[in-house]
Structures are given as structure tokens and as C-alpha cells.
Design a protein around this motif. Structure first.
Motif, short mmCIF file in Angstrom:
data_model
loop_
_atom_site.label_atom_id
_atom_site.label_comp_id
_atom_site.label_asym_id
_atom_site.label_seq_id
_atom_site.Cartn_x
_atom_site.Cartn_y
_atom_site.Cartn_z
N CYS A 160 -7.24 6.41 1.23
CA CYS A 160 -7.05 5.47 0.20
C CYS A 160 -7.01 5.81 -1.16
O CYS A 160 -8.37 6.88 -1.40
CB CYS A 160 -8.07 4.16 0.47
SG CYS A 160 -8.17 3.19 -1.12
N MET A 189 -0.14 4.24 0.27
CA MET A 189 -0.37 5.26 1.44
C MET A 189 -0.12 4.75 2.86
O MET A 189 -0.86 5.36 3.77
CB MET A 189 -1.81 5.54 1.14
CG MET A 189 -2.26 6.01 -0.18
SD MET A 189 -1.42 7.82 -0.52
CE MET A 189 -2.32 8.90 0.57
N TYR A 233 -13.63 -0.89 -0.31
CA TYR A 233 -13.44 0.60 0.17
C TYR A 233 -14.10 1.65 -0.46
O TYR A 233 -14.99 2.34 0.00
CB TYR A 233 -11.85 0.93 -0.21
CG TYR A 233 -11.09 -0.07 0.27
CD1 TYR A 233 -11.31 -0.77 1.39
CD2 TYR A 233 -9.67 -0.16 -0.31
CE1 TYR A 233 -10.30 -1.77 1.87
CE2 TYR A 233 -8.87 -1.15 0.11
CZ TYR A 233 -9.23 -1.71 1.15
OH TYR A 233 -8.23 -2.77 1.50
N CYS A 266 0.86 -1.14 -0.16
CA CYS A 266 0.14 0.08 -0.06
C CYS A 266 0.97 1.16 -0.01
O CYS A 266 1.84 1.62 1.01
CB CYS A 266 -0.91 -0.02 1.28
SG CYS A 266 -1.95 1.70 1.27
N LEU A 294 -1.46 2.41 4.47
CA LEU A 294 -2.87 2.06 5.23
C LEU A 294 -2.64 0.37 5.72
O LEU A 294 -1.59 -0.18 5.28
CB LEU A 294 -4.02 2.24 4.25
CG LEU A 294 -4.12 3.78 3.92
CD1 LEU A 294 -5.04 3.68 2.44
CD2 LEU A 294 -4.77 4.53 4.91
N PRO A 319 -4.83 -2.10 4.60
CA PRO A 319 -5.92 -2.64 3.79
C PRO A 319 -6.71 -3.60 4.35
O PRO A 319 -7.80 -3.71 4.24
CB PRO A 319 -5.18 -2.84 2.43
CG PRO A 319 -4.03 -2.34 2.58
CD PRO A 319 -3.56 -2.27 4.12
#
Ligand code: SF4
Ligand code: SF4
Lengths: 350, 608
Positions: B408, B381, B428, B379, B383, B385
Motif C-alpha cells: 500500500c 496497487m 493501514y 486502488c 489491493l 483495501p
């Protein structure tokens, strides 16, 4: 023209779980090979028996739960659980002891918790711990004597017969305590030198065991290279054990030396193959380090002051308990955020 | 050498770019009809300013946005406006939207063009106005109106202007080909934008898998201060946030914009559009589109007029209809599937993939998450997930939000690697959608509650005023009746009996009054004497009220006395007082009603 409708991403390149598990099995082969060479056929027979039974149990339970049997069986996770048990149980453990371990691993620890992905505890270690507590004699007296290959070792059929038979008459001549056990019990009354003179320790650190651990280390490194596991858990685990050993165990006349801790038991198997079970381990990198270190520290504590000589199973299970807690406090810091948001809020009141 | 940073995560999907770079950009030509959606970017849809049947020239403005965010739409060629109707447009939902349909007349006749070579003599605002008028919106991602983007918030200074030529999505080569063939225009457009923004640094970021484009830009930027940053190939390095991180080491704050850290990103295609507008006077009426995938025989890049139907381009690239299984607009990582080839190319369309079933196979069935953490590894970012998935699936949106769901970027890297084949991004999107809906509903509910509370307050106020008036009336009445108290005291001696008797008498009296009122109400059927008829009624009511009031007073007096003496008839008296109180109220109301009627009657009569 009707076009397929799909949500992005349209490309996938996943290593399916089944392939990941297959690699785990492959990576375990050098260790299994070393076990077979140095300790006889016992582990190999155990592995075959445990894998077969694990898959049978998995299939039966999936059927009972009305789940697609082939679909889940193909993911190879049950086989890996069986494999891990086969690798860690004593070589001459009677078939029903390993059978109970496998069944409790698959049926109770895995399927009763909801099947793949839902088990909070490492199934293999649940099975192991259960039989260790329930059948302490069978679990501690059935370790094959190392290097028995060279002086009248039991052949394949003899080993198979011993494992399969109800009364294990022959076993006494071929078995002994594991090096860790031996050391722990003798060091109270003797010096390190005297203890190490025992044939179980051989010329090196622990006859045969070094090679087994080396085999698992090779397989473990392969898993890291293939990015099937990350280095965080094994390194945290080994670092925890090493640091504890350096801090408390520098007197070989009192406590087992570091070399024994690392190479004379299930340490390496535990570090790369057992603690790294993703389902029951912590998830973030930081969390994995903490989780691994916790296992390492616990192994040292239990081995040194507890009453079980090899403490991988209990340590892993204890840290499994801590996983939600670790995960709660170790979320990564998201891009563009000042700080990581720790944990997850409960429902707002009102 | 430009210093580069890395971003966490990322993946290396198969590039599949060589197919469409084998030959130069082809001119797609003019299709039979062009469909021009009125909304091609974030913001307000434009309003048509032409009518059906009108002839328009190439480059003529045919729709404009008068207020709010938005840019005009121009005719891509000369022809007749055939239709203004709802037609399928490129959108993930496969929806229809308002479009102007233009039937080209084949003459391709331009409006007179007015290049602005000396843009440096203009005000910045004027140049921005030109850019708006040229219909330029970002040609990479969501298509934000370029003139607005080039006007960062007053308190923000853009130090670094980044031209995004990373093009990290597999298959797409539109920017690559643009850079290879139009490097000079890119540099010219970049200079215009740099003149507007006055940054300290101008960087073109480009992935190292495009050697030809890098070479072309190297030549074009020679002698300028523009940096050419060749970055490692990794998806999604072309994501705005990731590219900024690679080139500056800084992170765009969550919920903020790049300008917050002094950075701005523009797409290379946008730079070309700006250059053409300023130096040639040509508005944005065409763009480069990659047509690729194994179901087309000659994949490549086309210079297509905005509004060209996708089917037309697919035909030019040699579509094999029996082979195509999935049609993706955009790249395989973030693009969406089309339901029809009738949709037109718009300003943000960069790629169409006509994929065969083996090329982009349907994903295997979803399996349980094994917490392997692969998704978190990739990921960009940073995050979690897996946790986001878990909470989204369980509809625990609050928790998902807390784990920064809205950070996201839907890059799809997590889904790409998930061994359990979980369509994570889909979860998401669903969660984000649900949260947005909930927020909107919350807002609506808040508004409704505010309205309700305001109403409630008003009603309460009115009620209080009424109460106040009533009290005043009651007080006045009490004073008027004070002198009768003595009489009441006398009566009190008679005790219960009086109460009973007087109550009965009151009932009789009321009955009489009712009868009287009835007969009186029956009488006014004769139309003549209505006001007169009402009067006696009023009088009767007044009398009734007075009687009831006096009775109440009597009773109250008796009650007080009884209380003082601690007599055992207190309870009874209390009941009697309450009864009489009611009676007084009723009488008062009746009187008030009658008075009101009386007051309104003359009016109602006069209207008759
Ligand atoms: S789609 Fe979202 S969660 Fe998944 S990798 Fe991209 S940014 Fe991370
Ligand atoms: S990659 Fe898939 S299976 Fe692995 S943790 Fe993420 S969601 Fe679960």
C-alpha cells in the motif's frame, strides 16, 4: 492558533451510502411503474407497506441494540430491503405475509447478524424465502392477472382491501399462476404451442412481464452507468442463465424457452437489484463474475428441476453461502507481484 | 508519440490548482530567522560543523554527514549562527528535532561559487560527489539523497530515466510552475543525470492538465532526444510506481526498486537543483513552495529559502488567521496536518494548504463497511483495501500482511471514495506501525534468546566439567579404598544393627568434628598463627571424609550382598547408602572449601 488535526487524505468525495441507496430506489421506479401499469396497484401498496415496516423494524431494533437510530436509519438500507420485497412479493400477498417477510429480513437476517454490513445473506431474499416456504399457497396464488387493467381490474381500494383483509375472497378472480409456473406445469402434458396459447403469455413473451423486466433493466443500466454497481454480477448472472438455457433447454416442448427465463420472472430485478447487494456478494471482479454466474446457473437448475417456479431467492442465498469461499480464491493480483496470493493463512502453529 | 499504458484504479479529485498558478513564482525574500533541521531526508542526520555565534556566508556548508546516507546542509543566506537546538520540524508526529538557527545579516553574501561547466571531463564519481556536496536530495517525495539514487546497484543498468512532472496531487503547483518558468534548467539538469546514468531513454512525464508547462518543456526539449510524455490526469499518476507503469508498462517488483526493471525516477525540482549546482556552483538552499487554500488571500508559488518558517510564507500569501481551520503540509491526499506554523520549509516541502473548514471539512462519522468494493475499484496497487481494513482493525496483522499490506502506497484513494467514510489509510498506517514494532520486538527477543541460549550452553559446559572432575576424584577415592573392602564384608554379616550403630557413630563423630572445628575456628582470633591453625582443620576434614567414604563402602558392600541374597533389608540398606553418599559429598565439599580457603589465605594476607 489551533489547527484541526487529521490524518490524510484530507479530501473526500464519497457517495455516502444513503445516496447510493437513494439511487437504487430511484432506479427501481421504472420497474415499479411497469408493475403498476400491468398488474395493478398491488406492488405499489406492497412497496409502501414493506418500506414503512422495514424502517420501523430497523428503528426498533437499533433502539433495542442501543445504536444511534437516526444515524443508521438515514443510510436508507432498510428502505431498500423493504422496497425489494415489495417489488418481488405477489401483488395480492396478504399484509401479514409481506409483514413476516419484512420482519424476518430486517430483524433476523440483518440486525441479528450485527446490522449493516455484517449480514452474510441478502436480507430481502431471506425474508422472501422464508414466507415462500412457510406460506406456499399465499405466495403462489396471489399473482395478479396481467393486463387485467383492460377487463374490470380491481381498483386501488379494492386491492388495498384485499391485501389488508384476512379472508381473500375476491382474489380468485384476479389472479393466476406466473408464466413460469404455468409453463412448467403445463408443458408436461401439452406442446409448447398449446401452453403458450394461454392468455398469460399474451402476444409477446409473457404479457406485462416483459415490460416489468424492461423497466428493471433500464434502472439497472442506470445503476451501472452511475457506477453504483459494476457490470460483473449482472453479466455473470445473465450469462450463467443463458448458457444453461442454451445447453439444456433448447427444446421448448420440454423446458421453458430462454425468452421466458429472461423476461417472465424476477430475472432482471434479481440480476441488477438483488444479486448486486454488496454486503452479501463477492468482492473482486473475478469473484463477482463467478458469484453472478453461480446464481444464474442455480436459477436455471431450480426452475427446471426444482419445485419452485421462480428461483432467484434460493439461488442468491445459496451463492451467499459460497461468498467467503469465492473471495478466498479470487484476490486480485497486486501491483508488482508475480502472482496473486490466494487466500489468507490461518494462524501459524507453535 | 510515446506509448502510454494505464494503471488500474485511480480517482479524479477536484484539482484546485488554478488558484496558485494565477501569477508567476514570487521570491519570498529573507525572513528574520532561518531554521535548518539537521535531518531533511531519509538517512542520517547531519552534524553541525559551525558553532553558535559564527558568521557564515550564503552557500557555506554548515552541517555535514560524515558516514552513512545523507547530504550536507548549507546556509541559505549570510548571517550569524544563533542557536543549535531542538525545535519543531515538519513531521507527521509534530515532533521536535535538532536544528541550526541562522539569523540573516541582510547582506546575502555568497561564498565564492565554482561552476563546473565542463562536467563531462570529470569522472562520474566526481560529479556524484559534487551533487552530494551540494546537499541535493529528492525534492518530490521522501527526499532520498540524490547522489545515492543516481548510483544504482552495480548489477542494474538504468535504461529509462524518468523525470516526474506529473504532479497529480490536487492544490500543488510547485512543479507546474517550475516547469513553466525553469524548463531550460530542468532540461540541463536532466542532461547531467542522463550523462551519469547513460540511459537509452529519457522521458518527462507530465499530466495533461498543465498545458503551459507542457508547452514550455516542448520548447526546451526541442532538438534533444528527451521524450515529453503527456499523460492523462488521474490521481495518483505521479506516484513513482504508477508513473513507471504509465510510461513503460512495467511494474516495479514488490519490495524492489525501479532500478530492478531498469528505470529511475527523478523529480523536476531535483533536476533544477542539479543544474544550478553544476552550472552555477550553487548548492540547494531554496525551493519552490505552493502556498494555497481558501484561508490565504493571494495563493501562489514562492521561491523560499530552505529554513523559512511556514508562518512567514503564509503571511506573504495573505493568511486570514480567522479563516484557517486546517493546515496541511503537502497535498490533500497524502499530506499531513501541521500543529504549528513555526516549522520551517525543508528540501521536501512542496505545498502548504491553509484550508477553511468548508474547504476541507472534517469527514463524517465512520459507518460500517458495506463491502461495496469502491475502495478496491480505485486502488492503484490492486489491493483489497476492505479486507486490509478488516484485518487491521481486528489486529490480525499476519493476514493483513499476507494481503500485501506493505504494498500500500498510502495514496488515500480508497478513503477518498469510501461511502462509509472509513479512514482506511489510518488503519493501514496503524497496522504497518504495529507490525514494525512487532518485528523489532521479535528481533530483540531473538537476540535475547540467542544470548540466553549461549549462556545456558556455557553453564552446562561448566557443569559437565565440574561433574567430570568430581567423578575422577570419586574414582581415585574408590581405588584407594578398595583394600578396605574385605573389612567391610566382614561387617556386612552384622546386618542392620551395624548399619544403625555405625550411622549413629558417624553422627557422633560428625558432631565431635563440628565442635572441634568450631573451637578451632574460634581460636584463630589470635592473628599470629592462621596458616598453622588451618592445618589441623584440614586434617580433621580429611579424616572425616575418609571415614565417611569407608562407611559408604561398607554400606554399599552390604547392599550388594543383600541384593544378591534377595534379603528383605535391601530397602533399608539402600537408604543408608544414599545417606552415606550424601555424607561423603558433604565431606568432600567441606574439604574442598577448606583447601580453597587455605590456598587463598596467603594471598589475602599479603594484600592486607
Ligand atoms: S491507500 Fe493503499 S489501499 Fe488505499 S488505494 Fe492507496 S494503495 Fe490502495
Ligand atoms: S469503500 Fe468503504 S464501505 Fe466500501 S468496501 Fe471499501 S471500506 Fe467497505
Amino acid at each position: 492558533m489551533a489547527f484541526a488535526q487529521q490524518s490524510s487524505p484530507h479530501a473526500h468525495h464519497a457517495r455516502p451510502t444513503s445516496r447510493v441507496m437513494l439511487w437504487v430506489i430511484i432506479a427501481a421506479l421504472p420497474g415499479l411503474f411497469a408493475q403498476t401499469v400491468f398488474f395493478g396497484w398491488g406492488n405499489l401498496i406492497n412497496v409502501v407497506w414493506c418500506v414503512a415496516l422495514a424502517m420501523a423494524c430497523e428503528a426498533a431494533i437499533l433502539k433495542l441494540r442501543n445504536k444511534p437510530v437516526a444515524f443508521f436509519l438515514k443510510d436508507n438500507t432498510a428502505a431498500v430491503t423493504g422496497l425489494l420485497l415489495g417489488l418481488s412479493l405477489p401483488q395480492f400477498a396478504p399484509w401479514w405475509v409481506s409483514g413476516i417477510a419484512v420482519m424476518s429480513a430486517i430483524v433476523v437476517a440483518k440486525q441479528l447478524y450485527g446490522g449493516l454490513g455484517s449480514n452474510p445473506f441478502n436480507p430481502a431474499m431471506v425474508g422472501y424465502a422464508l414466507v415462500l416456504i412457510s406460506f406456499p399457497v399465499a405466495m403462489t396464488t396471489n399473482w395478479a392477472e396481467p393486463a387485467l387493467l383492460w377487463d374490470g381490474a380491481p381498483g386501488f381500494s379494492e386491492t388495498l382491501g384485499t391485501i389488508a383483509s384476512a379472508q381473500q375472497t375476491a382474489v380468485d378472480g384476479w389472479t393466476m399462476a406466473t408464466p413460469l409456473d404455468e409453463y412448467k406445469h403445463k408443458i408436461a402434458t401439452r406442446t409448447a404451442e398449446e401452453v403458450l396459447a394461454h392468455p398469460t403469455f399474451g402476444d409477446g413473451i409473457a404479457r406485462g412481464w416483459e415490460w416489468v423486466n424492461a423497466g428493471f433493466l433500464a434502472g439497472g443500466l442506470l445503476l451501472v452507468l452511475l457506477r453504483i454497481i459494476t457490470w460483473h454480477i449482472p453479466i455473470g448472472y445473465l450469462a450463467g442463465l443463458v448458457l444453461m438455457s442454451l445447453a439444456f433447454g433448447n427444446n421448448a416442448d420440454q423446458y421453458a424457452p430462454l425468452s421466458l427465463h429472461l423476461l417472465a420472472g424476477g430475472t432482471v430485478l434479481g440480476a441488477f437489484f438483488i444479486a448486486t447487494d454488496p454486503v452479501s456478494a463477492a468482492t473482486s471482479h473475478q469473484g463477482k463474475l463467478i458469484y453472478g454466474a453461480g446464481i444464474g446457473v442455480l436459477i436455471y437448475l431450480i426452475r427446471t428441476w426444482g419445485s419452485y417456479p421462480d428461483a432467484v431467492a434460493f439461488s442468491v442465498l445459496l451463492m451467499n453461502f459460497a461468498v467467503p469461499f469465492i473471495d478466498h480464491y479470487t484476490p486480485p493480483r497486486t501491483y508488482g507481484h508475480h502472482k496473486a496470493r490466494r487466500g489468507v493463512p490461518g494462524r501459524k502453529q507453535g | 508519440m510515446t506509448q502510454l499504458w494505464d494503471f488500474t484504479g485511480g480517482i479524479h479529485p477536484a484539482e484546485n490548482k488554478h488558484q496558485s498558478t494565477a501569477r508567476p513564482i514570487r521570491d519570498a525574500g529573507i525572513p528574520d530567522s532561518l531554521v535548518l533541521p539537521l535531518q531533511q531526508h531519509i538517512g542520517e542526520p547531519a552534524t553541525a560543523i559551525v558553532s553558535v555565534g559564527e558568521r557564515v556566508l550564503k552557500g557555506q556548508k554548515i552541517a555535514d554527514v560524515s558516514n552513512g546516507l545523507g547530504v550536507p546542509v548549507h546556509a541559505p543566506t549570510s548571517g550569524i549562527i544563533e542557536n543549535i537546538a531542538e525545535l519543531p520540524v515538519p513531521h507527521p508526529s509534530g515532533m521536535n528535532d535538532w536544528c541550526i538557527t541562522l539569523r540573516p545579516d541582510g547582506e546575502d553574501q555568497w561564498i565564492p561559487l565554482e561552476p563546473t561547466r565542463d562536467y563531462r571531463n570529470l569522472e562520474r564519481g566526481q560529479v556524484l560527489e559534487l551533487i552530494r556536496d551540494g546537499g541535493i536530495s529528492g525534492m518530490g517525495g521522501a527526499g532520498f539523497p540524490t547522489n545515492i539514487k543516481l548510483r544504482p546497484p552495480r548489477d542494474r543498468k538504468v535504461d529509462t530515466l524518468i523525470l516526474n512532472g506529473a504532479e497529480c496531487e490536487p492544490y500543488i503547483t510547485a512543479d507546474d510552475m517550475t516547469m513553466r518558468e525553469q524548463a531550460d534548467e530542468i532540461v540541463a539538469g536532466l542532461k547531467v543525470m542522463a550523462w551519469i546514468l547513460r540511459p537509452e531513454r529519457c522521458v518527462i512525464g507530465i499530466e495533461d492538465n498543465k498545458p503551459e508547462a507542457i508547452e514550455a518543456l516542448r520548447v526546451a526539449t526541442e532538438g534533444t532526444q528527451i521524450e515529453l510524455a503527456v499523460i492523462p490526469t488521474k490521481y495518483p499518476s505521479g506516484g513513482e510506481k504508477q508513473l513507471i507503469q504509465i510510461l513503460t508498462g512495467m511494474e516495479v517488483p514488490s519490495g524492489g526498486i525501479p532500478a530492478d526493471i531498469g528505470v529511475m525516477c527523478q523529480n523536476v525540482g531535483t533536476a533544477v537543483a542539479v543544474s544550478r549546482l553544476i552550472f552555477e556552483g550553487r548548492p540547494l538552499i531554496s525551493r519552490i513552495v505552493t502556498i494555497t487554500g481558501e484561508a490565504v488571500r493571494e495563493p501562489g508559488n514562492f521561491n523560499a529559502l530552505i529554513g523559512t518558517p511556514v508562518q512567514y510564507l503564509l503571511d506573504q500569501a495573505g493568511l486570514q488567521p480567522d479563516k484557517v481551520n486546517r493546515l496541511v503540509l503537502g497535498g490533500p491526499m497524502m499530506g499531513y496536518t501541521l500543529t504549528t506554523t513555526a516549522v520551517p520549509v525543508i528540501k521536501t516541502s512542496n505545498c502548504v494548504i491553509a484550508a477553511t473548514a468548508t474547504e476541507l471539512p472534517a469527514p463524517p462519522p465512520e459507518q460500517p463497511c458495506i463491502r461495496c468494493g469502491e475502495c478496491a475499484e480505485v486502488c492503484p496497487m490492486e489491493l483489497l483495501p476492505q479486507q486490509l481494513f478488516w484485518y487491521s482493525k481486528a489486529a490480525e496483522f499476519e493476514k493483513a500482511e499476507h494481503l500485501n499490506l506493505f504494498d500500500c502506497i498510502e495514496c488515500g484513494a480508497c478513503s477518498y471514495v469510501c461511502p462509509s467514510s472509513i479512514p482506511l489509510v489510518q488503519y493501514y498506517r496503524y497496522a504497518k506501525g504495529e507490525i514494525r514494532v512487532q518485528r523489532a520486538e521479535q528481533l530483540k527477543a531473538d537476540r535475547a534468546r540467542e544470548r540466553f541460549e549461549a549462556r545456558q550452553e556455557r553453564l552446562e559446559r561448566e557443569q559437565q566439567e565440574k561433574e567430570q572432575r568430581r567423578k575422577e576424584r570419586a574414582k581415585a577415592a574408590a581405588e584407594a579404598q578398595a583394600k578396605k573392602k574385605a573389612e567391610a564384608e566382614k561387617a556386612a554379616a552384622e546386618g542392620d544393627a551395624v548399619d544403625e550403630r555405625s550411622a549413629k557413630a558417624a553422627l557422633v563423630e560428625q558432631a565431635l568434628a563440628r565442635k572441634k572445628a568450631k573451637t578451632e575456628a574460634a581460636k584463630p582470633q589470635a592473628p599470629a598463627a592462621e596458616p598453622a591453625q588451618d592445618k589441623p582443620d584440614l586434617e580433621a576434614l580429611e579424616k572425616q571424609l575418609a571415614q565417611a567414604q569407608s562407611k559408604l563402602e561398607t554400606m554399599q558392600g552390604m547392599l550388594e550382598e543383600a541384593k544378591a541374597q534377595q534379603a528383605d533389608n535391601v530397602e533399608k540398606l539402600e537408604r543408608a547408602v544414599a545417606k552415606n553418599h550424601d555424607r561423603v559429598t558433604r565431606a568432600e565439599e567441606a574439604l574442598a572449601d577448606a583447601r580453597q580457603k587455605l590456598a587463598s589465605q596467603p594471598e589475602s594476607q599479603s594484600t592486607e
